[in-house]
Design an enzyme around this catalytic site. Structure first.
Site, PDB file in Angstrom:
ATOM      1  N   GLY A  23       0.794  -1.263  -0.087  1.00 39.22           N
ATOM      2  CA  GLY A  23      -0.205  -0.070  -0.087  1.00 39.22           C
ATOM      3  C   GLY A  23       0.823   1.039  -0.103  1.00 39.22           C
ATOM      4  CB  SER A  24       4.358   2.120  -0.841  1.00 39.54           C
ATOM      5  OG  SER A  24       4.688   1.828  -1.814  1.00 39.54           O
ATOM      6  CG  HIS A 122       3.595  -1.761 -15.140  1.00 45.04           C
ATOM      7  ND1 HIS A 122       3.048  -2.856 -15.436  1.00 45.04           N
ATOM      8  CD2 HIS A 122       4.630  -2.327 -16.043  1.00 45.04           C
ATOM      9  CE1 HIS A 122       4.214  -4.263 -15.149  1.00 45.04           C
ATOM     10  NE2 HIS A 122       4.790  -3.565 -16.681  1.00 45.04           N
ATOM     11  CG  ASP A 158       0.668  -4.776 -17.335  1.00 44.68           C
ATOM     12  OD1 ASP A 158       0.195  -3.794 -16.841  1.00 44.68           O
ATOM     13  OD2 ASP A 158       1.749  -4.848 -16.744  1.00 44.68           O
TER      14      ASP A 158
HETATM   15  C1  GAR Z   1       3.881  -1.184  -7.202  1.00 47.46           C
HETATM   16  O1  GAR Z   1       5.106  -1.169  -7.412  1.00 47.46           O
HETATM   17  C2  GAR Z   1       3.276  -1.317  -8.404  1.00 47.46           C
HETATM   18  O2  GAR Z   1       3.950  -0.806  -9.628  1.00 47.46           O
HETATM   19  C3  GAR Z   1       3.238  -2.620  -8.626  1.00 47.46           C
HETATM   20  O3  GAR Z   1       2.973  -3.343  -7.487  1.00 47.46           O
HETATM   21  C4  GAR Z   1       3.547  -2.256  -6.430  1.00 47.46           C
HETATM   22  C5  GAR Z   1       2.707  -2.041  -5.383  1.00 47.46           C
HETATM   23  O4  GAR Z   1       3.376  -1.889  -4.065  1.00 47.46           O
HETATM   24  N1  GAR Z   1       2.683  -2.865  -9.828  1.00 47.46           N
HETATM   25  C6  GAR Z   1       2.016  -4.249 -10.454  1.00 47.46           C
HETATM   26  O5  GAR Z   1       3.979  -4.493 -10.613  1.00 47.46           O
HETATM   27  C7  GAR Z   1       0.798  -4.109 -11.325  1.00 47.46           C
HETATM   28  N2  GAR Z   1       1.735  -5.025 -12.577  1.00 47.46           N
HETATM   29  P1  GAR Z   1       2.153  -1.020  -2.728  1.00 47.46           P
HETATM   30  O6  GAR Z   1       1.085  -2.115  -2.133  1.00 47.46           O
HETATM   31  O7  GAR Z   1       3.667  -0.368  -2.211  1.00 47.46           O
HETATM   32  O8  GAR Z   1       2.088   0.278  -3.701  1.00 47.46           O
END
Ligand code: GAR
Length: 218
Positions: A23-24, A122, A158
């Site tokens: 969830g950052s 992404h 994507d």
């Molecule tokens: C993020 O880095 C986002 O780019 C990636 O998941 C992570 C979630 O981090 N998304 C994908 O790879 C989608 N294809 P978060 O939960 O800390 O926001």
């Protein structure tokens, strides 16, 4: 932290956030809302993972959350789950669906219910390295520059129209973890800025192009 529901009697542009993990990105968006940096509010946070930290981060901020089981499939929502996600987002009256690390593919009914209203971040410069662990794909390929992309979600993986991108260098000695961390740092700036621009009507979608209105940029 105060999350206003109304400003001068007018409803703010409202987000429904979907996430599966840490969830950052959600925290960056929520903090930008709370500080007034972007003119939006968060209507609901949904997750397919019952104990996902993103739900804790949302509860800490007093935001409505819901875990909705994805159903029988590993990479997508089944029909019952899809309807439950649609219903929760419609009940929250969201203007934009924000995918923030939501690791399920959304298709068909869901995208029809929120046509041109679903965005994703992404961790690569699309169209390079779609799919899983894009930072690792970039490192393994040997590119010198990668980054992150905010895009609208269409029926592909994507592949939707690109809204904004930020480059990130690949440095000598990078590991998958160090590169991913650098990309995520860029994501936490790019995603709130792109959402703010959509909320202010500074960018419109025309086919595959997203057109920034005169003078607008991030
Ligand atoms: C993020 O880095 C986002 O780019 C990636 O998941 C992570 C979630 O981090 N998304 C994908 O790879 C989608 N294809 P978060 O939960 O800390 O926001």
């Amino acid at each position: 932290m105060a999350y206003e529901v109304r400003v001068n009697g007018q409803r703010k542009y409202r987000l429904g956030v979907l996430g599966s993990g840490k969830g950052s990105n959600f925290v960056a968006i929520a903090d930008a809302c709370a500080s007034g940096g972007i003119p939006v509010e968060i209507g609901v946070v949904l997750s397919d993972v019952a104990d996902a930290p993103i739900l804790d981060r949302a509860r800490e901020r007093g935001l409505p959350t819901q875990h909705i089981s994805p159903g029988q499939f590993r990479t997508k929502l089944d029909e019952t789950a899809e309807q439950a996600y649609i219903a929760a987002l419609q009940k929250a009256e969201v203007d934009l669906v924000v995918l923030a690390g939501f690791m399920r593919i959304l298709k068909g009914e869901f995208l029809r219910a929120f046509a041109h209203k679903v965005v994703n971040i992404h961790p690569s410069l699309l169209p390079s390295f779609p799919g899983l662990e894009a930072w690792k794909q970039a490192l393994d390929y040997g590119v010198k520059v990668t980054g992150c992309t905010v895009h609208f979600v269409d029926q592909g993986v994507d592949t939707g129209p690109i809204l904004a991108q930020q480059t990130v260098p690949v440095l000598t000695g990078d590991t998958a973890a160090s590169l991913h961390a650098r990309i995520q740092e860029a994501e936490r700036v790019l995603y709130p800025a792109a959402i703010g621009a959509l909320a202010r009507g500074e960018v419109v979608i025309q086919g595959r192009q997203t057109v920034w209105q005169k003078g607008a940029s991030i």
